[in-house]
Design a protein around this motif. Structure first.
Motif, PDB file in Angstrom:
ATOM      1  N   GLY A 289       0.682  -1.106   0.215  1.00  0.00           N
ATOM      2  CA  GLY A 289       0.006   0.112  -0.132  1.00  0.00           C
ATOM      3  C   GLY A 289       0.802   1.050  -0.147  1.00  0.00           C
ATOM      4  N   GLU A 290       2.307   1.259  -0.721  1.00  0.00           N
ATOM      5  CA  GLU A 290       3.280   2.399  -0.210  1.00  0.00           C
ATOM      6  C   GLU A 290       3.110   2.646  -1.392  1.00  0.00           C
ATOM      7  N   ASP A 291       3.595   3.755  -2.331  1.00  0.00           N
ATOM      8  CA  ASP A 291       3.988   4.212  -3.212  1.00  0.00           C
ATOM      9  C   ASP A 291       4.757   3.965  -3.961  1.00  0.00           C
ATOM     10  N   SER A 292       4.594   3.024  -4.996  1.00  0.00           N
ATOM     11  CA  SER A 292       5.786   2.758  -5.677  1.00  0.00           C
ATOM     12  C   SER A 292       6.273   3.650  -6.796  1.00  0.00           C
ATOM     13  N   THR A 293       5.288   4.848  -7.451  1.00  0.00           N
ATOM     14  CA  THR A 293       5.682   4.755  -8.301  1.00  0.00           C
ATOM     15  C   THR A 293       6.842   5.888  -7.831  1.00  0.00           C
ATOM     16  N   ASP A 294       6.819   6.353  -6.461  1.00  0.00           N
ATOM     17  CA  ASP A 294       7.673   7.197  -6.002  1.00  0.00           C
ATOM     18  C   ASP A 294       9.493   6.293  -5.673  1.00  0.00           C
ATOM     19  N   VAL A 295       9.105   5.347  -5.436  1.00  0.00           N
ATOM     20  CA  VAL A 295      10.195   4.963  -5.875  1.00  0.00           C
ATOM     21  C   VAL A 295      10.596   4.574  -7.249  1.00  0.00           C
ATOM     22  N   LEU A 296      10.148   4.254  -7.490  1.00  0.00           N
ATOM     23  CA  LEU A 296      10.318   4.203  -9.536  1.00  0.00           C
ATOM     24  C   LEU A 296      11.557   5.326  -9.663  1.00  0.00           C
ATOM     25  N   ALA A 297      10.632   6.233  -9.794  1.00  0.00           N
ATOM     26  CA  ALA A 297      10.515   7.949 -10.244  1.00  0.00           C
ATOM     27  C   ALA A 297      12.280   7.974  -9.139  1.00  0.00           C
ATOM     28  N   LYS A 298      12.660   8.208  -8.176  1.00  0.00           N
ATOM     29  CA  LYS A 298      13.965   8.090  -7.650  1.00  0.00           C
ATOM     30  C   LYS A 298      14.992   7.190  -8.325  1.00  0.00           C
ATOM     31  N   THR A 299      15.152   6.133  -8.407  1.00  0.00           N
ATOM     32  CA  THR A 299      15.896   5.066  -8.796  1.00  0.00           C
ATOM     33  C   THR A 299      16.033   4.306  -9.921  1.00  0.00           C
TER      34      THR A 299
END
Length: 372
Positions: A289-299
């Motif tokens: 339920g966390e923001d996976s798109t934020d993980v992708l955008a950063k790294t």
């Protein structure tokens, strides 16, 4: 299990284990092959060799997973599943009761893999797809027979007039075109997409046997938008979460026909993941339920990659003591017997662009075949 430990179950768990290891996790794996490099990636490995022929069986799998999770511990272990569960949602239900399943639920698998339910939904939403029926067509020309819940293409046959109805199969009009897959990280907070193109390694008996996959670095903007719109329209009704894939066939006129949805991480993981295991991290984030798109955008830093299977098409073989090149994975153990036509190993290649990666991959397939 420790905080970084995680369980993986799949017919072949190597790709997921490698991504988990790159992401900083300590995976324990239950799979059917027990390949040399899979064992090196894992804390513990449970091999269920019959699963590749019969599918996973509840008692054997649950015992293996319990042993991998560790006996006498109170916490519920996190578990990621790969290919091998599409035809047994009842087994996934049992897994959900015992482990913390990080991925699509049993009900989502049913929604994707029950042809009546799935293609009925596509018709209801007006999504292009091949004509699909449950009863064997009276005139077989132009029809394919597919096994419900199967993957990899080896189960697909062209219908012949001599055949007879077989249980557990459905029938689909054969279309020609380019196979394109959209890999999605689906979450309640957003969805990210990447694309791959696959090819077949056909034999007379298995004309649609999976060959390989390459990343897509250029795509028509209109086609990309249409594919993404189609995928987004299905995520909620199919209850999709985490790493999933949508397989399309693009005809000569640019029309996109949806062939199937795979509600789990697939072969594209090998070509789309990066050195930080970002796709594995994003999969876990989405499922929690966390923001996976934020993980992708950063790294996330994907590059042009391809991978392909080498099959034992020249006959059965016994694997010797081989000094495997670093670009080979799914390495069978010394002394392991490979049946005629069975998969031997996976070859990987990079390139400046996707076309270079695909060409390098085919060259390495030829080179490895000569060695074996």
């Amino acid at each position: 299990m420790t905080a970084s430990a995680i369980l993986i179950a799949a017919l072949s768990g190597r790709a997921l284990a490698a991504s988990a290891r790159r992401a900083g996790y300590d995976p324990s794996v239950a799979d059917s092959f027990g390949d040399e490099d899979t064992a090196q990636l894992c804390r513990d490995l449970a091999v269920l060799p019959d699963a590749i022929r019969t599918g996973f069986r509840k008692v054997a799998l649950m015992e293996a997973l319990d042993q991998l999770a560790g006996t006498g511990e109170r916490e519920v272990a996190d578990l990621v599943v790969g290919a091998g569960f599409e035809d047994c949602p009842a087994l996934v239900e049992a897994i959900e009761k015992r482990f913390n399943l990080l991925g699509c639920s049993a009900s989502a698998i049913r929604a994707c893999k029950d042809p009546d339910q799935f293609f009925g939904l596509l018709a209801e939403l007006g999504i292009l797809h091949p004509d699909t029926v449950l009863e064997r067509p009276g005139e077989p020309e132009g029809w394919l027979s597919k096994r419900i819940g199967a993957s990899g293409g080896r189960h697909i046959r062209r219908l012949s007039k001599k055949g007879s109805p077989r249980p557990g199969r459905y029938y689909q009009r054969e279309l020609s075109g380019v196979s394109l897959s959209a890999t999605a990280i689906a979450s309640a907070r957003g969805t990210a997409f990447a694309f791959t193109q696959s090819w077949c390694s056909p034999t007379k008996r298995e004309p649609f046997r999976y060959g390989g996959t390459v990343s897509v670095d250029q795509m028509d903007a209109d086609l990309e938008a249409r594919l993404i719109d189609t995928c987004l329209s299905l995520i909620k009704p199919l209850q999709l979460v985490g790493l999933v894939s949508f397989d399309f066939l693009i005809d000569e006129g640019g029309e996109a026909f949806l062939i199937e949805v795979n509600p789990r991480p697939g072969a594209s993981l090998d070509v789309l993941d990066d050195q930080s295991g970002t796709l594995f991290k994003a999969h876990l984030a989405a499922c929690r339920g966390e923001d996976s798109t934020d993980v992708l955008a950063k790294t996330w830093r994907p590059s042009a990659k391809a991978c392909a299977y080498l099959y034992a098409d020249d006959g059965a073989l016994s694997v010797g003591d081989i000094d495997w090149p670093e670009w080979v994975s799914d390495r069978p153990r010394n002394g392991q017997k490979i049946a005629a036509g069975g998969p031997i190993a996976t070859v990987h290649a990079n390139g400046q662009i996707a076309a270079d990666a695909a060409r390098n991959c085919h060259q390495r397939l030829t080179k490895l075949k000569a060695v074996l």
